[in-house]
Design a protein around this motif. Structure first.
Motif, PDB file in Angstrom:
ATOM      1  N   ASP A 354      -5.050 -21.425  22.160  1.00 21.24           N
ATOM      2  CA  ASP A 354      -5.921 -21.848  21.051  1.00 21.24           C
ATOM      3  C   ASP A 354      -7.154 -22.586  21.557  1.00 21.24           C
ATOM      4  O   ASP A 354      -8.267 -22.397  21.052  1.00 21.24           O
ATOM      5  N   THR A 355      -6.956 -23.406  22.577  1.00 22.38           N
ATOM      6  CA  THR A 355      -8.084 -24.183  23.086  1.00 22.38           C
ATOM      7  C   THR A 355      -9.128 -23.284  23.723  1.00 22.38           C
ATOM      8  O   THR A 355     -10.338 -23.453  23.524  1.00 22.38           O
ATOM      9  N   VAL A 356      -8.662 -22.288  24.485  1.00 16.89           N
ATOM     10  CA  VAL A 356      -9.588 -21.360  25.134  1.00 16.89           C
ATOM     11  C   VAL A 356     -10.341 -20.549  24.084  1.00 16.89           C
ATOM     12  O   VAL A 356     -11.566 -20.352  24.167  1.00 16.89           O
ATOM     13  N   LEU A 357      -9.630 -20.042  23.088  1.00 17.47           N
ATOM     14  CA  LEU A 357     -10.274 -19.237  22.054  1.00 17.47           C
ATOM     15  C   LEU A 357     -11.234 -20.067  21.205  1.00 17.47           C
ATOM     16  O   LEU A 357     -12.255 -19.565  20.729  1.00 17.47           O
ATOM     17  N   ALA A 358     -10.883 -21.331  21.005  1.00 14.69           N
ATOM     18  CA  ALA A 358     -11.760 -22.179  20.182  1.00 14.69           C
ATOM     19  C   ALA A 358     -13.115 -22.397  20.840  1.00 14.69           C
ATOM     20  O   ALA A 358     -14.110 -22.666  20.159  1.00 14.69           O
ATOM     21  N   GLY A 359     -13.180 -22.264  22.169  1.00 14.31           N
ATOM     22  CA  GLY A 359     -14.447 -22.433  22.856  1.00 14.31           C
ATOM     23  C   GLY A 359     -15.334 -21.207  22.829  1.00 14.31           C
ATOM     24  O   GLY A 359     -16.440 -21.227  23.402  1.00 14.31           O
ATOM     25  N   MET A 360     -14.889 -20.100  22.211  1.00 15.54           N
ATOM     26  CA  MET A 360     -15.693 -18.880  22.128  1.00 15.54           C
ATOM     27  C   MET A 360     -16.330 -18.775  20.754  1.00 15.54           C
ATOM     28  O   MET A 360     -15.786 -19.249  19.751  1.00 15.54           O
ATOM     29  N   THR A 361     -17.479 -18.133  20.715  1.00 17.78           N
ATOM     30  CA  THR A 361     -18.121 -17.846  19.426  1.00 17.78           C
ATOM     31  C   THR A 361     -17.382 -16.715  18.720  1.00 17.78           C
ATOM     32  O   THR A 361     -16.604 -15.970  19.333  1.00 17.78           O
ATOM     33  N   GLY A 362     -17.635 -16.586  17.431  1.00 20.79           N
ATOM     34  CA  GLY A 362     -17.002 -15.517  16.666  1.00 20.79           C
ATOM     35  C   GLY A 362     -17.374 -14.153  17.190  1.00 20.79           C
ATOM     36  O   GLY A 362     -16.529 -13.238  17.244  1.00 20.79           O
ATOM     37  N   GLN A 363     -18.616 -13.971  17.600  1.00 22.22           N
ATOM     38  CA  GLN A 363     -19.054 -12.687  18.145  1.00 22.22           C
ATOM     39  C   GLN A 363     -18.332 -12.378  19.446  1.00 22.22           C
ATOM     40  O   GLN A 363     -17.930 -11.238  19.676  1.00 22.22           O
ATOM     41  N   ARG A 364     -18.160 -13.405  20.298  1.00 22.56           N
ATOM     42  CA  ARG A 364     -17.477 -13.180  21.571  1.00 22.56           C
ATOM     43  C   ARG A 364     -16.012 -12.835  21.352  1.00 22.56           C
ATOM     44  O   ARG A 364     -15.472 -11.950  22.028  1.00 22.56           O
ATOM     45  N   ARG A 365     -15.386 -13.491  20.416  1.00 25.04           N
ATOM     46  CA  ARG A 365     -13.977 -13.186  20.142  1.00 25.04           C
ATOM     47  C   ARG A 365     -13.842 -11.760  19.611  1.00 25.04           C
ATOM     48  O   ARG A 365     -12.876 -11.054  19.951  1.00 25.04           O
ATOM     49  N   ARG A 366     -14.803 -11.321  18.804  1.00 26.72           N
ATOM     50  CA  ARG A 366     -14.762  -9.954  18.298  1.00 26.72           C
ATOM     51  C   ARG A 366     -14.940  -8.957  19.457  1.00 26.72           C
ATOM     52  O   ARG A 366     -14.296  -7.911  19.501  1.00 26.72           O
ATOM     53  N   GLU A 367     -15.801  -9.289  20.404  1.00 21.66           N
ATOM     54  CA  GLU A 367     -16.016  -8.420  21.563  1.00 21.66           C
ATOM     55  C   GLU A 367     -14.757  -8.348  22.436  1.00 21.66           C
ATOM     56  O   GLU A 367     -14.412  -7.279  22.943  1.00 21.66           O
ATOM     57  N   VAL A 368     -14.092  -9.480  22.615  1.00 26.49           N
ATOM     58  CA  VAL A 368     -12.862  -9.486  23.419  1.00 26.49           C
ATOM     59  C   VAL A 368     -11.780  -8.632  22.756  1.00 26.49           C
ATOM     60  O   VAL A 368     -11.083  -7.837  23.411  1.00 26.49           O
ATOM     61  N   ALA A 369     -11.621  -8.783  21.430  1.00 24.88           N
ATOM     62  CA  ALA A 369     -10.628  -7.983  20.718  1.00 24.88           C
ATOM     63  C   ALA A 369     -10.969  -6.499  20.794  1.00 24.88           C
ATOM     64  O   ALA A 369     -10.076  -5.649  20.995  1.00 24.88           O
ATOM     65  N   ALA A 370     -12.263  -6.161  20.636  1.00 21.27           N
ATOM     66  CA  ALA A 370     -12.669  -4.754  20.733  1.00 21.27           C
ATOM     67  C   ALA A 370     -12.428  -4.204  22.130  1.00 21.27           C
ATOM     68  O   ALA A 370     -12.061  -3.027  22.292  1.00 21.27           O
ATOM     69  N   ALA A 371     -12.625  -5.045  23.161  1.00 21.85           N
ATOM     70  CA  ALA A 371     -12.371  -4.595  24.534  1.00 21.85           C
ATOM     71  C   ALA A 371     -10.893  -4.287  24.746  1.00 21.85           C
ATOM     72  O   ALA A 371     -10.531  -3.291  25.395  1.00 21.85           O
ATOM     73  N   LEU A 372     -10.013  -5.126  24.191  1.00 20.29           N
ATOM     74  CA  LEU A 372      -8.575  -4.871  24.322  1.00 20.29           C
ATOM     75  C   LEU A 372      -8.180  -3.600  23.579  1.00 20.29           C
ATOM     76  O   LEU A 372      -7.404  -2.780  24.089  1.00 20.29           O
ATOM     77  N   LEU A 373      -8.733  -3.403  22.378  1.00 18.18           N
ATOM     78  CA  LEU A 373      -8.444  -2.173  21.637  1.00 18.18           C
ATOM     79  C   LEU A 373      -8.969  -0.952  22.386  1.00 18.18           C
ATOM     80  O   LEU A 373      -8.277   0.072  22.478  1.00 18.18           O
TER      81      LEU A 373
END
Length: 658
Positions: A354-373
């Motif tokens: 949670d702490t690591v994810l909280a330090g990312m922007t919403g756009q970055r988190r969306r990019e990470v999820a899209a990369a995993l998919l």
């Protein structure tokens, strides 16, 4: 001295007599018998010789050698017939090979004792969790409602959890088969946790020393004796190699292989019994399912398989470095069947990130999820080897958004045909084309003999409309609806395709944890449309056409000559079609066997009728002073008739058990 010599000769004489009787019985029946059954039949024939001889001997007792010889021959034949009849009856009641022989009993008594003890332990676990009523073989109608099914599913989950590693893995595997189990069972079994109390370091060190072939200190500069994680199959320790490289060491629990093999043997026997005795067991193909589960679990116990999986998946990820997804590289020099040494990836488990994810922007988190998919789609649609269990505990996330995939002991493998069908299904779903989606789905499943394709297309079209709209439903609900559709239309999903559905259903929870607003269905549709667009670029089309032409070129070169030959034969009236009847060897064997049985039946019946007629004729020429020729011929034909009928019966019993 003569009495002692006579007693010594009795044993070899009896052995020779038993062997002769056994040989005659086996030859007359025309089938192979087990040694125990053969010896038992021969001993029986030997025991009934005396009573039969007394029954057949007339009064007064004849003294001429010819009569005595005929009576002795008839006695031996009748004794053999009695033994053969008993063998045929035994074959009908207890088929040959259905019970273990004495040698097998002698060698396997320990394993049978352990298996019996394990059976008792499993029964006690089932009774303790309220499942004893289902062991009595009666039908139960009290699980028709959803609350009762959920309560039963909870009891099954707890019983599997107490059953040990094999049953935990079985429950996890069953949780992916939404086509086989009700929704309540699937949801409950997904809660099975593959964790266990850690093993003492002393026992882990013994495994390391035995597998590495040297003291632990010569391989590792340091090893953390407290495990990073402890599962039912293995536990993981942090370590440092002598060159300073930080690694993790996965060590198999001592004695786990023996426990798993014993439980797999029990599951295999149970599956075979249920498939033979129940209609639902045959319809589900329980033996095949159990064999597939056993193969997957044995792969998970062999860490060299996971080492090879890490290499293959790592090589595929190297081709797409922009996605930022990695797997640990194995240190092959120190990898064995029970020890796996691999580089330690930086990052935090996603479940505690949670702490690591909280330090990312919403756009970055969306990019990470899209990369995993995108990585999962690459694995499923292109490489054919994919991670089947991408839950948050198996994914590491770093501060820069880099992801690491762990636990590749069991991966899914797809052939090219299945990958192409999955691609067509995704593309059709992306276009909302229910007809193309139906065709692709039918290529993925084992279709029954009769199926209403129009109804299937309409139902699938309804699902597309329901779940393809933005925000219409979660991916898990869409996969569950698709599984129910498959079950309703009696379509059997192959295990590898079910593993794909399971992987994406698990992936959705991981993606939502990375980005709560991530829509798996919408992103998968978008990715499918994008991959179709990539396949339609001029360069990809040119490559596809080139590949197809190269594959068809040998056929195209021979086609004009064959067309010319067909036209010439048609013009001169020489065109014909040759069809070989019974070309398959198995068909010939079946027909030959049936013809032989019919002939034996006819000959046996004819011989019996003639024997009855001859035995009923009074008078006639005599062979000896007390035996008539018609009696000898009648009894001889009766013996022939009896032998032929017994041969037919034992062949029928053997074929029915096969």
């Amino acid at each position: 001295m003569q009495r002692l010599l006579g007693n010594l000769l009795i044993v070899p004489t009896l052995l020779v007599t038993v062997l002769l009787f056994g040989t005659v019985i086996r030859r007359l029946l025309g089938v192979r018998l087990g040694p125990v059954r053969t010896v038992a039949a021969a001993v029986l024939a030997l025991l009934v010789v005396g009573p039969i001889m007394q029954t057949l001997t007339p009064d007064p007792v004849p003294t001429d050698p010819a009569t005595i010889a005929l009576l002795l021959g008839l006695t031996v034949c009748c004794a053999s017939l009695v033994a053969m009849a008993v063998v045929v009856i035994a074959e009908a009641i207890v088929p040959d090979g259905s019970l273990p022989g004495p040698v097998e009993l002698l060698h396997g008594w320990r394993s049978r004792f352990a298996r019996t003890r394990r059976y008792g332990e499993i029964v006690r676990i089932a009774v303790r969790h309220g499942l004893g009523r289902f062991l009595r073989g009666r039908r139960h109608v009290g699980v028709a409602s959803s609350p009762s099914r959920r309560q039963l599913a909870r009891s099954v989950r707890r019983a599997l959890d107490d059953g040990g590693v094999t049953f935990v893995k079985l429950g996890q595997q069953l949780s992916t088969r939404r086509d086989l189990l009700p929704r309540e069972f699937v949801e409950e079994l997904t809660h099975l946790q593959d964790d266990a109390a850690p093993v003492d370091w002393a026992r882990i060190e013994e495994v390391l020393r035995a597998e590495l072939g040297r003291p632990v200190e010569e391989v590792f500069a340091s090893v953390d004796r407290l495990p990073l994680a402890a599962a039912s199959v293995a536990q993981v320790h942090a370590a440092t190699l002598t060159d300073g490289t930080e690694v993790v060491v996965k060590v198999q629990r001592p004695g786990i292989t023996r426990v798993v093999e014993r439980d797999l043997d029990i599951l295999g026997r149970l599956a075979r019994t249920l498939e033979v005795r129940t209609e639902w067991g045959r319809s589900l193909g329980l033996t095949t399912l159990a064999a597939g589960f056993a193969e997957a679990l044995r792969e998970e116990l062999d860490f060299t398989v996971e080492r090879d999986n890490l290499r293959a998946v790592g090589a595929a990820l190297t081709a797409a470095p922009d996605r930022g997804v990695r797997v640990p590289a194995p240190r092959s020099r120190w990898c064995t069947a029970r020890v796996l040494v691999m580089d330690r990836l930086p990052g935090t488990p996603l479940g505690a990130g949670d702490t690591v994810l909280a330090g990312m922007t919403g756009q970055r988190r969306r990019e990470v999820a899209a990369a995993l998919l995108g990585t999962m789609l690459d694995q499923v649609l292109e490489t054919g080897m994919f991670h089947v269990d991408v839950h948050p505990g198996n994914v590491l996330v770093d501060a820069d958004g880099t992801l690491g995939l762990l636990d590749l002991g069991s991966v899914g493998r797809l052939d090219g045909t299945t990958r192409a069908a999955l691609g067509r299904l995704m593309a059709a779903l992306g276009r909302s084309d229910s007809a193309a989606a139906t065709d692709a789905l039918l290529e993925l499943v084992d279709r029954p003999d009769e199926i209403d394709e129009r109804e299937l297309e309409r139902t699938l079209g309804g699902l597309i409309v329901r779940y393809a709209a933005p925000g219409a439903g979660t991916g898990a609900a869409a996969f569950g609806a698709l599984m129910r559709l498959v079950t309703t239309h009696r379509l059997a999903i192959p295990p590898q395709v079910a593993a794909v559905f399971r992987a994406f259903a698990t992936l959705e929870g991981t993606l939502v944890l990375i980005d709560p607003a991530f829509d798996l269905v919408a992103e998968a549709r978008r990715a499918g449309v994008g991959r179709v667009a990539e396949a339609l670029t001029p360069q990809r089309l040119r490559d596809s056409v080139t590949d197809e032409v190269v594959a068809l070129l040998p056929v195209l070169r021979r086609l004009p000559r064959r067309v010319d030959r067909i036209a010439d034969a048609l013009e001169h009236g020489r065109l014909g079609v040759n069809v070989r009847v019974l070309a398959d060897r198995r068909d010939r064997q079946l027909v030959t066997g049936l013809v032989h049985q019919v002939l034996l039946t006819v000959l046996g019946t004819a011989a019996g009728l003639i024997a009855v007629r001859l035995l009923g004729i009074p008078g006639g020429p005599r062979v000896t002073r007390s035996i008539e020729l018609y009696d000898v011929l009648g009894y001889g034909l009766f013996i022939v008739s009896f032998v032929l009928v017994l041969r037919v019966l034992i062949l029928i019993f053997r074929r029915s058990t096969d």
